[in-house]
Design an enzyme around this catalytic site. Sequence first.
Site, short mmCIF file in Angstrom:
data_model
loop_
_atom_site.label_atom_id
_atom_site.label_comp_id
_atom_site.label_asym_id
_atom_site.label_seq_id
_atom_site.Cartn_x
_atom_site.Cartn_y
_atom_site.Cartn_z
N HIS A 57 0.82 -1.22 0.00
CA HIS A 57 0.00 0.00 0.00
C HIS A 57 0.85 1.27 0.00
O HIS A 57 0.34 2.35 -0.26
CB HIS A 57 -0.94 0.00 1.21
CG HIS A 57 -2.03 -1.03 1.11
ND1 HIS A 57 -3.33 -0.71 0.85
CD2 HIS A 57 -2.00 -2.38 1.19
CE1 HIS A 57 -4.07 -1.81 0.79
NE2 HIS A 57 -3.27 -2.85 1.00
N ASP A 81 3.51 9.43 -0.96
CA ASP A 81 2.26 8.79 -0.52
C ASP A 81 1.98 7.64 -1.48
O ASP A 81 2.05 7.83 -2.71
CB ASP A 81 1.12 9.82 -0.61
CG ASP A 81 0.09 9.67 0.50
OD1 ASP A 81 -0.07 8.55 0.99
OD2 ASP A 81 -0.54 10.69 0.86
C1 GDG Z 1 -2.05 4.15 3.44
C2 GDG Z 1 -1.07 4.81 2.47
C3 GDG Z 1 -2.76 4.62 0.66
C4 GDG Z 1 -8.95 10.06 7.88
N1 GDG Z 1 -9.43 10.84 8.85
C5 GDG Z 1 -10.62 10.35 9.21
C6 GDG Z 1 -10.88 9.24 8.43
N2 GDG Z 1 -9.83 9.07 7.63
C7 GDG Z 1 -9.68 8.00 6.62
C8 GDG Z 1 -9.87 8.58 5.23
C9 GDG Z 1 -9.08 7.63 4.37
C10 GDG Z 1 -7.99 7.11 5.31
O1 GDG Z 1 -8.35 7.49 6.62
C11 GDG Z 1 -6.64 7.71 4.99
O2 GDG Z 1 -6.17 7.10 3.82
P1 GDG Z 1 -4.94 7.68 2.98
O3 GDG Z 1 -4.86 6.91 1.71
O4 GDG Z 1 -5.14 9.15 2.72
O5 GDG Z 1 -3.64 7.54 3.88
P2 GDG Z 1 -2.96 6.41 4.86
O6 GDG Z 1 -3.72 6.26 6.12
O7 GDG Z 1 -1.55 6.85 5.03
O8 GDG Z 1 -3.02 5.02 4.03
C12 GDG Z 1 -1.82 5.57 1.40
C13 GDG Z 1 -3.62 3.83 1.63
O9 GDG Z 1 -2.83 3.19 2.64
C14 GDG Z 1 -4.45 2.77 0.92
O10 GDG Z 1 -3.65 1.93 0.15
O11 GDG Z 1 -3.60 5.40 -0.18
O12 GDG Z 1 -0.92 6.16 0.48
O13 GDG Z 1 -0.18 5.69 3.17
O14 GDG Z 1 -9.86 6.54 3.96
O15 GDG Z 1 -11.25 8.60 4.96
N3 GDG Z 1 -12.03 8.55 8.53
C15 GDG Z 1 -12.96 9.00 9.44
N4 GDG Z 1 -12.74 10.05 10.26
C16 GDG Z 1 -11.61 10.76 10.18
O16 GDG Z 1 -11.43 11.72 10.93
N5 GDG Z 1 -14.13 8.34 9.54
#
Ligand code: GDG
Length: 502
Positions: A171, A383
Site C-alpha cells: 500500500h 504517498d
Molecule cells: C495508506 C497509504 C494509501 C482520515 N481521517 C478520518 C478518516 N480518515 C480515513 C480517510 C481515508 C484514510 O483514513 C486515509 O487514507 P490515505 O490513503 O489518505 O492515507 P494512509 O492512512 O496513510 O493510508 C496511502 C492507503 O494506505 C491505501 O492503500 O492510499 O498512500 O499511506 O480513507 O477517509 N475517517 C474517518 N474520520 C476521520 O477523521 N471516519
Amino acid sequence: MTGSERLIVASNRLPVILSRSPEGGWTFNRGSGGLITALEPVLREREGTWIGWPGVGGDELEEVESLLDRESGRLGYRVRGVGLTPREEEDFYLGFSNQVVWPLFHDFQTQCNFDPSFWQAYRDVNRRFAKVIGENSAPGDFIWVQDYHLMSVAEELVQADSPRRTGFFLHIPFPPLDLFVKLPWRFTLLRSLLHYDLIGFQTGRDRRNFIECVRTLAPNVQVEGEGRVVEVIVGKRRVKVGAFPISIDFDEFAQSAASNPVSERVARLWSEFPGRQIILGVDRLDYSKGIPHKLQGFRLALQRYPALQERVSLVQLVVPSREDIPEYYDIRREIERLVGQISGEFTRPGWVPIHYQYGSWDRPELLAHYRAAAVNLVTSLKDGMNLVAKEFSAASLEGSGVLILSEYAGATAQLQEDAILVNPYDVEEVADAIHRACTMEEEERKERMGRIREKIRREDIFWWVDTFLKAARGEDLGESSTLEIYQPPAPPGFFDSVATES
Ligand code: GDG
C-alpha cells in the site's frame, strides 16, 4: 486459481479489533474503510478467511478464539487471530514496520532506526503469520497478503513446508534502488518478496523501482511482457509484478455524501463560513504527509494574495497516529507551532485563517467537510496513493471542488491531467496553486472535477480487487491507462538556449 477457489487474506490488523472493557470482558470494534468493504463480499463468496492481529497478546488469544468464531458467523467469513506480545508490538509494529520500512520506503532515510532486534521481531512475527496461514488453508487456496508489515510471509510459508499460491499488495511506495540498498537486510527482504507469485504496487513508478532493485541486486534477472503486469524471471521462478492503483467505493461515498444527515451538516458548515471558501486538509499525523509544507504554502498565499484574506479558511484535520514514536511527536509540535504563528499573524475579528483540529471526525462529519469544501489540499512528500483525494472528489457532489495534489502522491498517476499539481517543497508553487484554485472559474472547476470523478468511478475499489485477482489467475487485463510515471514537464522552450549553445 479459478474464480471460486478459497481466498485467504492476511493483514497486520483484522477487520475486527478486540479490547478489554472496564468490566474485564472484551468489546469488538469493527474496522471500516474501502479495503474491508471490497474484500468482504469476495471472502463471503469464496468461503474465505481473514487472518490478522485482533489487538490481543499471544497469551490472550485462546481466550478470544471462541469470540472470533462467533464473530465469523456474523461476518459470513472466518476471522483468525495472530497474537502479538507487547514487546512485539514495540519491535515488530512500532519498530521494524514503522521505524524502518515506513520511513525508508517514503524516502526518509534519516528517520530510520536500523535496530537488529526490530528485524528479528519482524521475522518472528511474519513466521507466526505463516504458521497460522498454513494451519488455516490448503494447498489450492490463494493467499493475499496486505502491506509492508508482512513482506516475508510467502518465504516463511515455503520454509514451514506449506507452499501456497500467494499474492502481495504494497500500500505504500517502493523506494528507488539507491535508498533500498541502505537497508541492512536488503538482500533477505528482496528474496522474501520474490517468493510471492504476484506482487502488486500502487503505481508504475513503484513497480519500476522494485524491478530496478531486483535487476541490480539479484543474479540473472529477466523481465518479460508489458502492460499492467509483467513477469520477473529469477532463475526458475517467474514472479508477476503489476501496478494496481487502489481506490474507494465511489458510489457509496457519493450516495452517503448526498444523504440528509450529511446535507444538513453541509448547510451548517456553509453557514459557519459565510461567503468564504473552505480549503480542506485531512491527513493522518505523519511526516510523509507534508503538513508543515502545506501550512507554509497557505501562509505565503495569504501574504502574496491579500485578496484571499477573509475570503478563504483552511480547515485542517490531523488524525492522531503512532504517537509513541518520537518523530511523530516532533511533527505534531512543528505543525502546532506553525498553526499558532499563522493564526497570530492573520486572525482578525470575524475571520480565522486556520481551523485546526487534532482528532478525528465521524463519517458524516468527514463527508460533510469533503462536500462543503471548495478545495482539497494534498501536499504529501510521498504517498502510496492518498485516498483522501479520491474521497473528496467522490463527495464533491456539486462537481465544483478543486483538487490540489502533490506530485509525489500515487494518485497523481491517474489524476495528473485534472488536478492542480504541486511540488510541496516549492512553497511559492503551493501558494500560487491555492490562489489559482480559489479563483478558478466555475466552468473549469466543473470540467476538471467531472473528469476526475469519472476516472475514480471507473477504477473503483471493486475494480481494484477484481483486477488483482484476475492478474493472480493470469487472465488478460486489457488496456492499462494508469501506468504512466509522472515527471514534471519543463515549461515550453525552457531548454532551447542549452540546445542552441555550441
Ligand atoms: C495508506 C497509504 C494509501 C482520515 N481521517 C478520518 C478518516 N480518515 C480515513 C480517510 C481515508 C484514510 O483514513 C486515509 O487514507 P490515505 O490513503 O489518505 O492515507 P494512509 O492512512 O496513510 O493510508 C496511502 C492507503 O494506505 C491505501 O492503500 O492510499 O498512500 O499511506 O480513507 O477517509 N475517517 C474517518 N474520520 C476521520 O477523521 N471516519
